[in-house]
Design a protein around this motif. Structure first.
Motif, PDB file in Angstrom:
ATOM      1  N   ARG A   6      -2.526 -31.102   2.532  1.00 55.13           N
ATOM      2  CA  ARG A   6      -3.332 -31.430   3.706  1.00 55.13           C
ATOM      3  C   ARG A   6      -4.052 -30.193   4.232  1.00 55.13           C
ATOM      4  O   ARG A   6      -5.197 -30.273   4.693  1.00 55.13           O
ATOM      5  CB  ARG A   6      -2.442 -32.026   4.798  1.00 55.13           C
ATOM      6  CG  ARG A   6      -1.895 -33.406   4.448  1.00 55.13           C
ATOM      7  CD  ARG A   6      -0.801 -33.842   5.375  1.00 55.13           C
ATOM      8  NE  ARG A   6      -0.181 -35.082   4.894  1.00 55.13           N
ATOM      9  CZ  ARG A   6       0.998 -35.532   5.289  1.00 55.13           C
ATOM     10  NH1 ARG A   6       1.693 -34.840   6.199  1.00 55.13           N
ATOM     11  NH2 ARG A   6       1.490 -36.644   4.811  1.00 55.13           N
ATOM     12  N   LEU A   7      -3.377 -29.054   4.134  1.00 55.44           N
ATOM     13  CA  LEU A   7      -4.008 -27.804   4.543  1.00 55.44           C
ATOM     14  C   LEU A   7      -5.196 -27.474   3.648  1.00 55.44           C
ATOM     15  O   LEU A   7      -6.262 -27.042   4.124  1.00 55.44           O
ATOM     16  CB  LEU A   7      -2.984 -26.665   4.504  1.00 55.44           C
ATOM     17  CG  LEU A   7      -3.451 -25.282   4.968  1.00 55.44           C
ATOM     18  CD1 LEU A   7      -3.974 -25.333   6.393  1.00 55.44           C
ATOM     19  CD2 LEU A   7      -2.312 -24.270   4.848  1.00 55.44           C
ATOM     20  N   ARG A   8      -5.044 -27.704   2.346  1.00 60.38           N
ATOM     21  CA  ARG A   8      -6.154 -27.474   1.414  1.00 60.38           C
ATOM     22  C   ARG A   8      -7.337 -28.381   1.749  1.00 60.38           C
ATOM     23  O   ARG A   8      -8.496 -27.964   1.703  1.00 60.38           O
ATOM     24  CB  ARG A   8      -5.694 -27.718  -0.028  1.00 60.38           C
ATOM     25  CG  ARG A   8      -4.812 -26.631  -0.617  1.00 60.38           C
ATOM     26  CD  ARG A   8      -4.714 -26.803  -2.128  1.00 60.38           C
ATOM     27  NE  ARG A   8      -3.982 -25.714  -2.747  1.00 60.38           N
ATOM     28  CZ  ARG A   8      -2.749 -25.809  -3.224  1.00 60.38           C
ATOM     29  NH1 ARG A   8      -2.106 -26.965  -3.133  1.00 60.38           N
ATOM     30  NH2 ARG A   8      -2.160 -24.787  -3.794  1.00 60.38           N
ATOM     31  N   VAL A   9      -7.034 -29.633   2.056  1.00 60.58           N
ATOM     32  CA  VAL A   9      -8.108 -30.577   2.401  1.00 60.58           C
ATOM     33  C   VAL A   9      -8.815 -30.135   3.673  1.00 60.58           C
ATOM     34  O   VAL A   9     -10.057 -30.167   3.753  1.00 60.58           O
ATOM     35  CB  VAL A   9      -7.538 -31.999   2.565  1.00 60.58           C
ATOM     36  CG1 VAL A   9      -8.604 -32.938   3.138  1.00 60.58           C
ATOM     37  CG2 VAL A   9      -7.053 -32.536   1.229  1.00 60.58           C
ATOM     38  N   ALA A  15     -14.917 -25.520   5.130  1.00 57.91           N
ATOM     39  CA  ALA A  15     -15.857 -24.808   4.257  1.00 57.91           C
ATOM     40  C   ALA A  15     -17.080 -25.644   3.920  1.00 57.91           C
ATOM     41  O   ALA A  15     -18.193 -25.121   3.787  1.00 57.91           O
ATOM     42  CB  ALA A  15     -15.144 -24.385   2.963  1.00 57.91           C
ATOM     43  N   SER A  16     -16.890 -26.963   3.789  1.00 55.11           N
ATOM     44  CA  SER A  16     -17.996 -27.844   3.390  1.00 55.11           C
ATOM     45  C   SER A  16     -18.875 -28.246   4.565  1.00 55.11           C
ATOM     46  O   SER A  16     -20.038 -28.601   4.376  1.00 55.11           O
ATOM     47  CB  SER A  16     -17.442 -29.108   2.722  1.00 55.11           C
ATOM     48  OG  SER A  16     -16.662 -28.784   1.590  1.00 55.11           O
ATOM     49  N   GLY A  17     -18.305 -28.226   5.776  1.00 55.27           N
ATOM     50  CA  GLY A  17     -19.091 -28.541   6.957  1.00 55.27           C
ATOM     51  C   GLY A  17     -18.984 -29.969   7.438  1.00 55.27           C
ATOM     52  O   GLY A  17     -19.453 -30.290   8.533  1.00 55.27           O
ATOM     53  N   GLU A  67      -8.206 -20.453   8.388  1.00 54.58           N
ATOM     54  CA  GLU A  67      -8.254 -19.052   7.971  1.00 54.58           C
ATOM     55  C   GLU A  67      -6.871 -18.535   7.593  1.00 54.58           C
ATOM     56  O   GLU A  67      -6.678 -17.945   6.530  1.00 54.58           O
ATOM     57  CB  GLU A  67      -8.838 -18.198   9.101  1.00 54.58           C
ATOM     58  CG  GLU A  67      -8.921 -16.715   8.769  1.00 54.58           C
ATOM     59  CD  GLU A  67      -9.466 -15.896   9.921  1.00 54.58           C
ATOM     60  OE1 GLU A  67      -9.416 -14.668   9.850  1.00 54.58           O
ATOM     61  OE2 GLU A  67      -9.923 -16.508  10.912  1.00 54.58           O
ATOM     62  N   GLU A  68      -5.887 -18.767   8.471  1.00 51.97           N
ATOM     63  CA  GLU A  68      -4.536 -18.271   8.215  1.00 51.97           C
ATOM     64  C   GLU A  68      -3.891 -18.990   7.037  1.00 51.97           C
ATOM     65  O   GLU A  68      -3.033 -18.433   6.343  1.00 51.97           O
ATOM     66  CB  GLU A  68      -3.666 -18.427   9.462  1.00 51.97           C
ATOM     67  CG  GLU A  68      -4.113 -17.598  10.653  1.00 51.97           C
ATOM     68  CD  GLU A  68      -3.988 -16.107  10.403  1.00 51.97           C
ATOM     69  OE1 GLU A  68      -3.157 -15.700   9.574  1.00 51.97           O
ATOM     70  OE2 GLU A  68      -4.751 -15.343  11.036  1.00 51.97           O
ATOM     71  N   GLY A  69      -4.301 -20.211   6.796  1.00 50.31           N
ATOM     72  CA  GLY A  69      -3.732 -20.964   5.675  1.00 50.31           C
ATOM     73  C   GLY A  69      -4.095 -20.391   4.328  1.00 50.31           C
ATOM     74  O   GLY A  69      -3.420 -20.671   3.321  1.00 50.31           O
TER      75      GLY A  69
END
Length: 300
Positions: A6-9, A15-17, A67-69
């Motif tokens: 979920r963090l990756r998503v 990043a994608s906006g 960011e921290e992830g």
């Protein structure tokens, strides 16, 4: 515990906006991406985004989490790398962080020594980059340069090994008035056009500038290039001269000569910082011994 997927998503959304753009990039449906984001918000108890028109905008908390992830995901990437090595029967590896001239002149010989003595070792080399990217290992050996008068600042995780001093040379076009000299006094270069081969502040640039100041002038740079090989190409083209450590002048392009600098003799100290946790391994010992022997050749 936060679900890593979920963090990756969520990072993809930031990043994608947008949710729809992230869905395209990930190969998911928008509803799946939205569900991941909602569950992550519930897990963390944070408001990750606010509605703006038909889209969403990350909150300050949402941006900070994304960011921290990155550090967590990078660590998992490194673990994936280790698991892959173990699964394929590769149980030993060595990671070296160094600057470009060491990578070009010393690392091939280090690699050959490792191949001969430890055929199964996996070598990873990072050039002028901090470690921590996805899949990147923490360095077992860091080869760094510093001014000779600087106090060495090796962190507690490393043991420091002084490899010796590397004197500077001046790289000149073959037709230059000083190209045939045995050595060049720094003061003789006061009126020359210089090319910076570092761009960013570094020990190498500071050492050269201090030598020029000691000779009574400030070098005037007409060009800056963040690569010493590209800089040497500019010297060959007649755009100016450059000063660089002798190790970086190991391979000169056609049309360029290197002459030792004196009065004063600018030089850098090269050190190898060996990670405590892996210093006991045969790979680390073999690589360090190879670096020490190669550094001796520079001094001779």
């Amino acid at each position: 515990m936060i679900d890593v997927q979920r963090l990756r998503v969520w990072q993809a959304v930031v990043a994608s906006g947008s949710v729809h753009a992230a869905a395209r990039h990930l190969g998911y449906t928008p509803s799946t991406v939205s569900q991941h984001v909602k569950l992550l918000a519930r897990e963390t108890g944070l408001v990750l985004a606010t509605r703006v028109g038909r889209g969403i905008e990350p909150t300050a908390a949402g941006l900070r989490l994304a960011e921290e992830g990155s550090e967590v995901i990078s660590s998992l990437g490194r673990l994936d790398h280790v698991v892959s090595d173990l699964r394929d029967g590769r149980t030993d590896h060595l990671s070296i962080a160094c600057f470009a001239s060491v990578a070009q002149t010393w690392v091939p010989e280090v690699a050959e020594r490792l191949r001969h003595e430890l055929p199964g070792v996996v070598l990873e080399v990072s050039i002028s980059e901090p470690h921590g990217g996805r899949g990147r290992r923490a360095p077992d050996l860091e080869v760094a340069s510093e001014a000779p008068d600087e106090a060495g600042s090796t962190g507690a995780a490393f043991v420091r090994h002084d490899l010796g001093l590397d004197p500077f040379v001046v790289a000149l076009p073959v037709g230059h008035r000083l190209a045939s000299a045995d050595e060049v006094r720094v003061a003789e270069l006061a009126d020359e056009t210089w090319i910076d081969n570092v761009v960013y502040d570094s020990p190498t640039l500071r050492i050269l500038v201090e030598a020029c100041r000691a000779a009574g002038f400030q070098p005037q740079f007409a060009a800056r290039c963040d690569d010493h090989q590209a800089t040497l190409g500019l010297v060959a083209a007649g755009l100016g001269i450059t000063g660089l450590p002798s190790l970086a002048a190991h391979r000169l392009p056609d049309g360029v000569v290197a002459v030792p600098l004196v009065d004063p003799v600018p030089q850098r100290r090269i050190v190898a910082n060996q990670r405590h946790l892996t210093a006991h391994t045969r790979a680390s010992a073999v690589a360090l011994e190879a670096l020490q022997q190669l550094a001796t050749q520079v001094r001779e």
